[in-house]
Write a protein that holds these residues in place. Structure first.
Motif: not given
Length: 154
Positions: A110-124
């Protein structure tokens, strides 16, 4: 279901028996229900537009990721509000084909992203591969995030 049928039958009887009193109440209830339905549709379309502004890139990168998690995911939040939750499924395609080669079963990750990703930001992050159909190697496939579901803070 039986309770709903009884309520509708009772409402129809009251509407026919006492139209002067039941009609204004019925119209007010219909307007209220219409307003709630319009608000829900508007919220859903707003979240859909925001999900379309998310950029999700998946690359098979075993040299950049740890063993067992060779899929590099990069999510760019192009919205002006923070992303609070994100879920998706990964599809695998041979170049130029439109048949999903990733198998969906109960043991699929099961694929889930970050808990909270701020506006105009990236997560990897690095993720495990979905189970692939027999005979296909991951280095020859294109991976895509599909069926994105998420929510944003207001």
């Amino acid at each position: 279901m039986l309770i709903g049928a009884v309520l509708i039958l009772t409402w129809l009887i009251l509407l026919l028996r006492y139209p002067a009193k039941a009609l204004p109440v019925s119209l007010a209830a219909a307007v209220g229900l219409g307003l709630v339905a319009a608000w829900v549709i508007w919220e859903d379309s707003r979240d859909t537009r925001r999900l379309e502004r998310l950029e999700v890139r998946l690359n098979y990168a075993p040299e950049q990721c740890p063993v067992g998690k060779p899929l590099l995911v990069l999510i760019n939040n192009g919205n002006n509000v923070p992303l609070t939750e994100l879920r998706w499924r990964i599809a695998a395609y041979a170049p130029g084909e439109n048949v999903n080669l990733a198998e969906e079963n109960y043991s699929s990750p099961r694929y889930r992203g970050p808990g909270e990703l701020l506006a105009e930001s990236q997560w990897q992050d690095c993720l495990p591969l979905p189970p692939l159909r027999a005979g296909y190697r991951p280095q020859t496939l294109e991976f895509r995030a599909e069926h994105l579901q998420g929510s944003f803070s207001n």
